[in-house]
Design a protein around this motif. Structure first.
Motif: not given
Length: 327
Positions: A287-291, A260-263, A275-277, A241-243
């Motif tokens: 996972a990438l977005l949250q990182k 994801a980019r739009t969000a 950041c409120r996403l 989950a971390d990587d």
């Protein structure tokens, strides 16, 4: 050498905790003989232990080593072809006797088929040290013998709901791993049902194409470690989950990244939440977005200071030219 002893099944199982009341009621005079561990067929009957060391194993081993075996094991009549006695109850004491290199006291009881299996289950399953892994393992063995769930529930003195839940956990783990080797390797765990259920949920939250890869990694670790298998599995899942890139070659379609980019472009930033996403989509991309949005306050402060310095430089430059419209 033989002994005469008035032995109930309660006495037979006393060294490993009390058996069921039904079998304990059997109180009969039977002959106790001494048998070498090598003359006992360990493959007979049903495997009823999957945890590596049952609770109290060391204490029982020390007791037998110091005071001798107090309660006999239960075996069937010797096989006319092999000369071995099929084990019915007392596998832990058999294991200890083998380790100590001593003969075993045993009662020979002429019961066969379903009656032998029922005797083994009712005597053994009543012990409180049976783990969830042991119980699931027994259910799987019974299913391989073509027993239906209603019959299994009756034999194991469990509700059909319990049988369904435990077999459901095993089935989900098998499906997620895409191999039965994974849940089979977990049967040696001493974890309770809540940890098994959390493991299923944690695996389900991983990207689909990484789930079996993580399970494969866990199987390898189980074979090389003495730690609890459920613990090893949870550690591997957290690492994934971390990587996520380290455990899978999975690549979502470009439209997942665009979503994801739009969000991210629509996200609101403030000093409290940073950041409120809002994003619902591919778990790998998430996972990438949250990182990406995990920015520490110190990092954010440095970014703001750098931006301020740029604005100051622009302002000073505009002062020199007499143009103050830059701000």
């Amino acid at each position: 050498m033989t002994y005469r002893k008035n032995a109930s099944l309660r006495a037979i199982a006393a060294a490993e905790c009390a058996p069921s009341q039904k079998l304990a009621a059997a109180n009969m005079s039977e002959t106790v003989i001494e048998i070498s561990p090598d003359d006992i067929d360990r493959s007979a009957g049903l495997r009823d232990r999957f945890s590596l060391l049952p609770e109290g194993f060391d204490a029982l081993k020390a007791s037998i080593e110091e005071h001798g075996q107090q309660q006999p094991i239960l075996v069937g009549p010797s096989d006319p072809h092999t000369g071995k006695y099929p084990i019915i109850a007392g596998r832990t004491r058999l294991r200890i006797a083998s380790l100590l290199g001593i003969p075993l006291k045993a009662i020979v009881r002429p019961i066969e088929g379903d009656a032998r299996l029922a005797a083994q289950l009712q005597e053994n399953l009543a012990r409180t040290d049976y783990t969830v892994g042991d119980k699931i393992g027994i259910m799987i063995e019974l299913k391989k013998l073509s027993y239906k769930q209603i019959r299994i529930a009756k034999m194991m003195n469990l509700s059909t709901t319990d049988i369904s839940k435990l077999l459901g956990i095993y089935g989900k783990l098998k499906d997620l791993a895409k191999t039965e080797e994974f849940p089979r390797a977990l049967l040696s765990s001493r974890a309770g049902r809540p940890k098994w259920e959390r493991l299923v949920k944690a695996l389900q939250e991983l990207p689909h194409n990484s789930q079996s890869k993580v399970c494969g990694k866990v199987i390898d670790r189980i074979y090389r470690s003495s730690n609890d298998p459920i613990l090893l599995a949870m550690i591997a899942i957290r690492e994934a989950a971390d990587d996520p890139l380290s455990v899978t070659a999975y690549r979502p379609p470009e439209k997942s990244y665009e979503k994801a980019r739009t969000a991210l472009a629509s996200a609101t930033f403030n000093t409290r939440d940073l950041c409120r996403l809002e994003y619902e989509g591919d778990s790998y991309v998430n996972a990438l977005l949250q990182k990406a949005i995990q920015i520490e306050h110190a990092t954010l402060k440095a970014m703001i200071m750098k931006r301020f310095d740029v604005l100051v430089a622009e302002a000073m430059s505009s002062d020199q030219t007499g143009d103050r419209s830059a701000l």
